[in-house]
Enzyme design. Structure first.
Site, short mmCIF file in Angstrom:
data_model
loop_
_atom_site.label_atom_id
_atom_site.label_comp_id
_atom_site.label_asym_id
_atom_site.label_seq_id
_atom_site.Cartn_x
_atom_site.Cartn_y
_atom_site.Cartn_z
N SER A 41 -4.67 -9.58 -3.28
CA SER A 41 -5.31 -10.48 -4.26
C SER A 41 -4.37 -11.57 -4.76
CB SER A 41 -5.83 -9.67 -5.45
OG SER A 41 -4.76 -8.93 -6.02
N GLY B 136 -5.38 -9.18 3.01
CA GLY B 136 -6.06 -8.28 2.07
C GLY B 136 -5.29 -8.02 0.79
N HIS C 77 5.91 -0.78 -2.64
CA HIS C 77 5.42 -0.08 -3.84
C HIS C 77 5.48 1.45 -3.67
CE1 HIS C 77 3.03 -3.83 -5.35
NE2 HIS C 77 4.33 -3.93 -5.53
N ALA D 60 -10.65 -7.80 7.44
CA ALA D 60 -9.37 -7.60 8.12
C ALA D 60 -9.56 -7.03 9.53
CB ALA D 60 -8.49 -6.66 7.30
N ASN E 239 0.83 -1.21 0.00
CA ASN E 239 0.00 0.00 0.00
C ASN E 239 0.86 1.25 0.00
OD1 ASN E 239 -2.04 -1.81 0.15
ND2 ASN E 239 -2.43 -1.53 2.35
P1 OAD Z 1 -6.26 -5.74 -4.90
O1 OAD Z 1 -7.27 -4.69 -5.14
O2 OAD Z 1 -5.74 -6.48 -6.08
O3 OAD Z 1 -6.86 -6.83 -3.90
C1 OAD Z 1 -7.44 -6.49 -2.69
C2 OAD Z 1 -7.76 -7.76 -1.94
O4 OAD Z 1 -8.26 -7.42 -0.67
C3 OAD Z 1 -8.81 -8.66 -2.63
O5 OAD Z 1 -8.32 -9.99 -2.67
C4 OAD Z 1 -10.03 -8.54 -1.71
O6 OAD Z 1 -10.76 -9.76 -1.62
C5 OAD Z 1 -9.38 -8.23 -0.37
N1 OAD Z 1 -10.22 -7.43 0.53
C6 OAD Z 1 -11.02 -6.37 0.23
N2 OAD Z 1 -11.58 -5.84 1.33
C7 OAD Z 1 -11.12 -6.58 2.39
C8 OAD Z 1 -11.32 -6.54 3.80
N3 OAD Z 1 -12.09 -5.62 4.37
N4 OAD Z 1 -10.69 -7.47 4.56
C9 OAD Z 1 -9.91 -8.42 4.00
N5 OAD Z 1 -9.66 -8.50 2.67
C10 OAD Z 1 -10.25 -7.60 1.88
O7 OAD Z 1 -5.08 -5.07 -4.06
P2 OAD Z 1 -3.56 -5.57 -3.84
O8 OAD Z 1 -3.49 -7.05 -3.73
O9 OAD Z 1 -3.00 -4.76 -2.76
O10 OAD Z 1 0.40 -2.08 -7.37
O11 OAD Z 1 -2.92 -5.13 -5.22
C11 OAD Z 1 -1.55 -5.35 -5.39
C12 OAD Z 1 -0.95 -4.26 -6.24
O12 OAD Z 1 -1.69 -4.16 -7.46
C13 OAD Z 1 -1.06 -2.88 -5.65
O13 OAD Z 1 -0.03 -2.57 -4.74
C14 OAD Z 1 -0.95 -2.01 -6.87
C15 OAD Z 1 -1.92 -2.77 -7.74
O14 OAD Z 1 -1.87 -2.63 -9.07
C16 OAD Z 1 0.93 -1.02 -8.02
O15 OAD Z 1 0.30 0.00 -8.24
C17 OAD Z 1 2.35 -1.23 -8.46
#
Ligand code: OAD
Length: 244
Positions: free
Chosen positions: A190, A188, A117, A231, A100
């Site tokens: 993906s 949290g 990041h 979370a 984040n």
């Molecule tokens: P994503 O938006 O890809 O995924 C968010 C995840 O959080 C999903 O798997 C949801 O199911 C989960 N989620 C949502 N709300 C939640 C909650 N209240 N409690 C628990 N889980 C929850 O975000 P990231 O995995 O962080 O990179 O994405 C990775 C990277 O892709 C980011 O850092 C960014 C993006 O493109 C760059 O910009 C380089």
């Protein structure tokens, strides 16, 4: 004991910051190649600066605050690092790697945070690569903080965030922490964006791997425990069960 945590956008969702890939996520309505790549910035710096200006303003809205999951991690870290079971044992180690770009872990009081990041509240000079604390909008003609009167140094600042195609920050430190982890918790995220998504596979076989997410992810099969829920509810419970 060595604990490694990886957080993604899901941990900040309940603080009011949209994730990337959920419904109404940040990538919906945005072509990430336009706003989150060096090529996109070279083609249309105005658009890219506007995209991050909006996100910076949203992050600085007084309504946005660390939630119970951020706070539980900070409190756990403090207690866990203060505890030394016996002088003969190696000191406890704790690293929180976050994808984040918000500062909610820092605001909650976490100490050992690695922003792999980058950080939205920092700007980087394209020329010197120096980073500066930054809370204002950035524009294509923003004066340089070192030399605001110099017209030739205007417009050299970019948001200090890692774009697709750029090298994430701290990969050596992350690899070291992963190779020594006794417990790894992904919260949290993906599990779609590498190298973060590959960290779980680089922890030792005997490492206890825990995933906390609303849903299954492509990485879920690599975890021993998959906890489904919010979370803010699940992170405090899991940390309590580990005992600081
Ligand atoms: P994503 O938006 O890809 O995924 C968010 C995840 O959080 C999903 O798997 C949801 O199911 C989960 N989620 C949502 N709300 C939640 C909650 N209240 N409690 C628990 N889980 C929850 O975000 P990231 O995995 O962080 O990179 O994405 C990775 C990277 O892709 C980011 O850092 C960014 C993006 O493109 C760059 O910009 C380089």
């Amino acid at each position: 004991m060595n604990i490694l945590i990886l957080t993604g956008a899901g941990i900040s969702a309940e603080s009011g910051i949209p994730t990337f890939r959920d419904a109404n996520g940040l990538w919906e309505g945005h072509d990430f190649e336009e706003v989150a790549t060096p090529q996109g910035f070279a083609c249309n710096p105005n658009l890219v600066q506007r995209f991050y200006n909006e996100r910076r303003r949203a992050l600085l809205d007084p309504k946005i605050k660390p939630n119970a999951a951020h706070i539980a991690l900070a409190k756990f870290e403090q207690e866990f690092l203060a505890k030394q079971n016996s002088p003969a044992e190696p000191a406890n180690q704790f690293l929180l790697v976050t994808q984040n770009i918000d500062d909610l872990h820092d605001r909650a009081g976490s100490q050992n945070v690695l922003h792999m990041h980058g950080e939205l509240l920092k700007a980087q000079c394209l020329d010197s690569l120096e980073c500066y604390e930054w809370r204002e909008d950035l524009h294509v003609d923003t004066p340089h903080p070192e030399d605001p009167e110099d017209e030739r140094r205007r417009g050299f600042l970019r948001p200090n965030v890692v774009w697709f195609g750029e090298m994430p920050i701290g990969l050596d430190q992350i690899a070291d922490a992963a190779s020594q982890a006794d417990v790894f918790i992904a919260i949290g995220t993906s599990g779609l964006v590498y190298p973060a998504a590959g960290i779980v596979a680089s922890t030792p076989r005997e490492c206890r791997r825990i995933e906390i997410n609303l849903d299954d992810t492509p990485a879920s099969s690599a975890f021993h425990e998959t906890i489904r829920g919010q979370a803010t509810v699940e992170v405090p419970k899991v940390l309590e069960s580990l005992g600081a």
